[in-house]
Design an enzyme around this catalytic site. Sequence first.
Site, PDB file in Angstrom:
ATOM      1  N   ASP A  11      11.379  -3.032   2.853  1.00 19.20           N
ATOM      2  CA  ASP A  11      11.952  -1.794   3.392  1.00 19.20           C
ATOM      3  C   ASP A  11      10.861  -0.752   3.626  1.00 19.20           C
ATOM      4  O   ASP A  11      10.100  -0.418   2.711  1.00 19.20           O
ATOM      5  CB  ASP A  11      12.990  -1.227   2.425  1.00 19.20           C
ATOM      6  CG  ASP A  11      14.177  -2.150   2.240  1.00 19.20           C
ATOM      7  OD1 ASP A  11      15.265  -1.810   2.712  1.00 19.20           O
ATOM      8  OD2 ASP A  11      13.999  -3.222   1.629  1.00 19.20           O
ATOM      9  N   ASP A  38       4.383   0.590   2.086  1.00 18.61           N
ATOM     10  CA  ASP A  38       4.547   1.862   2.790  1.00 18.61           C
ATOM     11  C   ASP A  38       4.693   3.059   1.868  1.00 18.61           C
ATOM     12  O   ASP A  38       4.914   4.173   2.359  1.00 18.61           O
ATOM     13  CB  ASP A  38       5.805   1.795   3.664  1.00 18.61           C
ATOM     14  CG  ASP A  38       7.082   1.844   2.824  1.00 18.61           C
ATOM     15  OD1 ASP A  38       7.839   2.825   2.938  1.00 18.61           O
ATOM     16  OD2 ASP A  38       7.304   0.911   2.029  1.00 18.61           O
ATOM     17  N   ASP A  61       5.658  -5.752   1.293  1.00 21.35           N
ATOM     18  CA  ASP A  61       6.901  -5.070   0.959  1.00 21.35           C
ATOM     19  C   ASP A  61       7.863  -5.257   2.137  1.00 21.35           C
ATOM     20  O   ASP A  61       7.450  -5.668   3.230  1.00 21.35           O
ATOM     21  CB  ASP A  61       6.599  -3.585   0.709  1.00 21.35           C
ATOM     22  CG  ASP A  61       7.844  -2.749   0.560  1.00 21.35           C
ATOM     23  OD1 ASP A  61       8.681  -3.082  -0.302  1.00 21.35           O
ATOM     24  OD2 ASP A  61       7.991  -1.764   1.311  1.00 21.35           O
TER      25      ASP A  61
END
Length: 229
Positions: A16, A175, A14
């Site tokens: 961001d 995240d 991922d």
Amino acid sequence: MRAAGQSYRAFVFDLDGTIIDSAPALQAIAATFLARHDREPLSLEQTKAFIGDGSRVFFRRMLAARDLDAADDFEQRYAAFQGDYAAGSPHDNRLFPNAGEALATLAEAGIAMALCTNKPERPTRIVLDALGLAPIFGAVVTGDTLPETKPHPGPLLHAIAELGGATGEALFVGDSEVDARTAVAAGVDFAFHEAGYARERDGIRPVTRFNDWSDFAAFARRHALAATG
């Protein structure tokens, strides 16, 4: 979750909240838009909470938080927001500590890596170029590559296929609960960057979790099958 000795041929990341801390940049972009509508800026915590489900969802959450009704002119307002996004400096997006070095080390070791993000392609490419990350990834899947976005498994499966990998030999690094659900839906192991923007952590069951990217690089080197291996 597979055995501790599992090895991986494809690593998908991922963006961001995982590789880059984009919340301050998005907060500033949102503030520019909201100021034109006489609204207070988002707090940094609000900004982080709104990230993860794609640009359109972020924009809808921002409008709702500031009581802006865009039912009749959503596309026009969203286009203006995207213009603010494009006008922002990509250098306002900061790499998490040691992330750049860790990714470069893994690339030098011949580890196949891809990106899977809900961020639209244009700002994704701009950020990757600005931070010198573009050459690292063998595939880049963004929020507008496919009709579906995460947590649908399609984008992650597409990224793995672009690397020539299989789900049983892939690891997804993210995240958030969105990323964790994506990994589960795709049948792929998950590594959790705990310093990111997760809103709900209780249901996340990763094979490894880390705050420092140096720790993840060490894990990846132990569990990686090189692309030529």
